[in-house]
Design a protein around this motif. Structure first.
Motif, PDB file in Angstrom:
ATOM      1  N   ALA A  18     -47.760 -27.953  68.082  1.00 38.08           N
ATOM      2  CA  ALA A  18     -47.062 -27.414  69.248  1.00 38.08           C
ATOM      3  C   ALA A  18     -45.601 -27.875  69.264  1.00 38.08           C
ATOM      4  N   ARG A  19     -45.365 -29.153  68.969  1.00 41.08           N
ATOM      5  CA  ARG A  19     -43.991 -29.673  68.941  1.00 41.08           C
ATOM      6  C   ARG A  19     -43.169 -29.009  67.841  1.00 41.08           C
ATOM      7  N   GLN A  20     -43.785 -28.785  66.673  1.00 40.03           N
ATOM      8  CA  GLN A  20     -43.074 -28.149  65.558  1.00 40.03           C
ATOM      9  C   GLN A  20     -42.654 -26.733  65.932  1.00 40.03           C
ATOM     10  N   ARG A  28     -38.847 -19.954  58.896  1.00 39.65           N
ATOM     11  CA  ARG A  28     -37.783 -20.425  58.011  1.00 39.65           C
ATOM     12  C   ARG A  28     -37.471 -19.425  56.912  1.00 39.65           C
ATOM     13  N   MET A  29     -38.496 -18.804  56.375  1.00 35.51           N
ATOM     14  CA  MET A  29     -38.273 -17.877  55.270  1.00 35.51           C
ATOM     15  C   MET A  29     -37.456 -16.668  55.718  1.00 35.51           C
ATOM     16  N   HIS A  30     -37.765 -16.129  56.876  1.00 39.04           N
ATOM     17  CA  HIS A  30     -36.991 -15.001  57.387  1.00 39.04           C
ATOM     18  C   HIS A  30     -35.598 -15.451  57.826  1.00 39.04           C
ATOM     19  N   ALA A  31     -35.492 -16.644  58.361  1.00 43.23           N
ATOM     20  CA  ALA A  31     -34.193 -17.157  58.803  1.00 43.23           C
ATOM     21  C   ALA A  31     -33.208 -17.209  57.642  1.00 43.23           C
ATOM     22  N   GLU A  32     -33.690 -17.528  56.441  1.00 41.01           N
ATOM     23  CA  GLU A  32     -32.822 -17.576  55.267  1.00 41.01           C
ATOM     24  C   GLU A  32     -32.215 -16.206  54.978  1.00 41.01           C
ATOM     25  N   LEU A  33     -32.917 -15.156  55.378  1.00 39.99           N
ATOM     26  CA  LEU A  33     -32.415 -13.793  55.191  1.00 39.99           C
ATOM     27  C   LEU A  33     -31.646 -13.292  56.404  1.00 39.99           C
ATOM     28  N   GLY A  34     -31.480 -14.156  57.387  1.00 41.66           N
ATOM     29  CA  GLY A  34     -30.767 -13.761  58.590  1.00 41.66           C
ATOM     30  C   GLY A  34     -31.615 -12.933  59.534  1.00 41.66           C
ATOM     31  N   THR A  40     -45.577 -18.530  63.647  1.00 41.80           N
ATOM     32  CA  THR A  40     -46.892 -18.744  64.255  1.00 41.80           C
ATOM     33  C   THR A  40     -47.710 -19.769  63.488  1.00 41.80           C
ATOM     34  N   VAL A  41     -47.215 -20.165  62.310  1.00 38.97           N
ATOM     35  CA  VAL A  41     -47.947 -21.097  61.451  1.00 38.97           C
ATOM     36  C   VAL A  41     -47.079 -22.322  61.201  1.00 38.97           C
ATOM     37  N   VAL A  42     -47.685 -23.496  61.282  1.00 36.73           N
ATOM     38  CA  VAL A  42     -47.001 -24.719  60.886  1.00 36.73           C
ATOM     39  C   VAL A  42     -47.531 -25.073  59.503  1.00 36.73           C
ATOM     40  N   ASP A  43     -46.627 -25.098  58.543  1.00 35.42           N
ATOM     41  CA  ASP A  43     -46.970 -25.280  57.139  1.00 35.42           C
ATOM     42  C   ASP A  43     -46.543 -26.656  56.649  1.00 35.42           C
ATOM     43  N   HIS A  44     -47.322 -27.208  55.744  1.00 33.23           N
ATOM     44  CA  HIS A  44     -46.940 -28.445  55.068  1.00 33.23           C
ATOM     45  C   HIS A  44     -46.090 -28.059  53.864  1.00 33.23           C
ATOM     46  N   LEU A  61     -43.200 -30.775  57.562  1.00 30.72           N
ATOM     47  CA  LEU A  61     -43.629 -29.553  58.243  1.00 30.72           C
ATOM     48  C   LEU A  61     -42.498 -28.525  58.311  1.00 30.72           C
ATOM     49  N   GLN A  62     -42.892 -27.259  58.289  1.00 31.68           N
ATOM     50  CA  GLN A  62     -41.960 -26.160  58.510  1.00 31.68           C
ATOM     51  C   GLN A  62     -42.697 -25.057  59.257  1.00 31.68           C
ATOM     52  N   SER A  63     -41.957 -24.292  60.018  1.00 35.04           N
ATOM     53  CA  SER A  63     -42.526 -23.175  60.767  1.00 35.04           C
ATOM     54  C   SER A  63     -42.361 -21.897  59.954  1.00 35.04           C
ATOM     55  N   LEU A  64     -43.448 -21.133  59.848  1.00 36.31           N
ATOM     56  CA  LEU A  64     -43.440 -19.867  59.120  1.00 36.31           C
ATOM     57  C   LEU A  64     -44.187 -18.816  59.930  1.00 36.31           C
ATOM     58  N   CYS A  65     -43.901 -17.546  59.637  1.00 35.26           N
ATOM     59  CA  CYS A  65     -44.738 -16.481  60.189  1.00 35.26           C
ATOM     60  C   CYS A  65     -45.976 -16.397  59.289  1.00 35.26           C
ATOM     61  N   LYS A  66     -47.025 -15.808  59.788  1.00 29.79           N
ATOM     62  CA  LYS A  66     -48.271 -15.740  59.029  1.00 29.79           C
ATOM     63  C   LYS A  66     -48.117 -14.997  57.701  1.00 29.79           C
ATOM     64  N   PRO A  67     -47.430 -13.847  57.660  1.00 28.89           N
ATOM     65  CA  PRO A  67     -47.272 -13.170  56.364  1.00 28.89           C
ATOM     66  C   PRO A  67     -46.552 -14.034  55.313  1.00 28.89           C
TER      67      PRO A  67
END
Length: 136
Positions: A18-20, A28-34, A40-44, A61-67
């Protein structure tokens, strides 16, 4: 995940997750593309493989979308080279362990390279294949 399900079901993980997502609500992956896509997923970043200390390491930890998590991150973890495919806006390979990020031949002893350590596979701002943007 099934063999580590008890870690994901712990109250400690649920609080960390929840904090992440609160501190990094965008993928993060989409953010790199602007692109602004909700995470929705917290990834190691580095696979924990049951290591409890690594599992609960907030810096891992990093935040990612499910896809992104289910496709690109899993492809990286299961590839023979372990490298993340793709490049950022500036054309540089996203994975800091990619040979492109290695110091150029001829960097003499005592000269400090501006290249990030290959031991840290975390990307400066994100990690994402260029394919997320709909390209080839």
């Amino acid at each position: 995940m099934s063999q580590h399900k008890h870690l994901y079901n712990s109250a400690r993980w649920k609080r960390m997750r929840a904090r992440q997502l609160e501190s990094e609500p965008l993928c993060r992956m989409h953010a790199e593309l602007g692109q602004l896509v909700g995470a929705t997923v917290v990834d190691h970043v580095k696979a924990h493989r049951g290591d409890v200390e690594l599992f609960f390491d907030h810096d891992n930890l990093q935040s990612l979308c499910k896809p992104c998590h289910d496709a690109h991150k899993q492809a990286q973890e299961h590839s023979a080279s372990g490298l993340l495919r793709g490049a950022g806006h500036d054309g540089r390979p996203l994975d800091l362990a990619h040979p492109w990020h290695q110091p150029a031949r001829g960097v003499g002893a005592g000269e400090k390279s501006e290249v990030p350590s290959t031991q840290d596979r975390r990307l400066p701002t994100a990690c994402t294949p260029a394919k997320l943007g709909g390209g080839a």
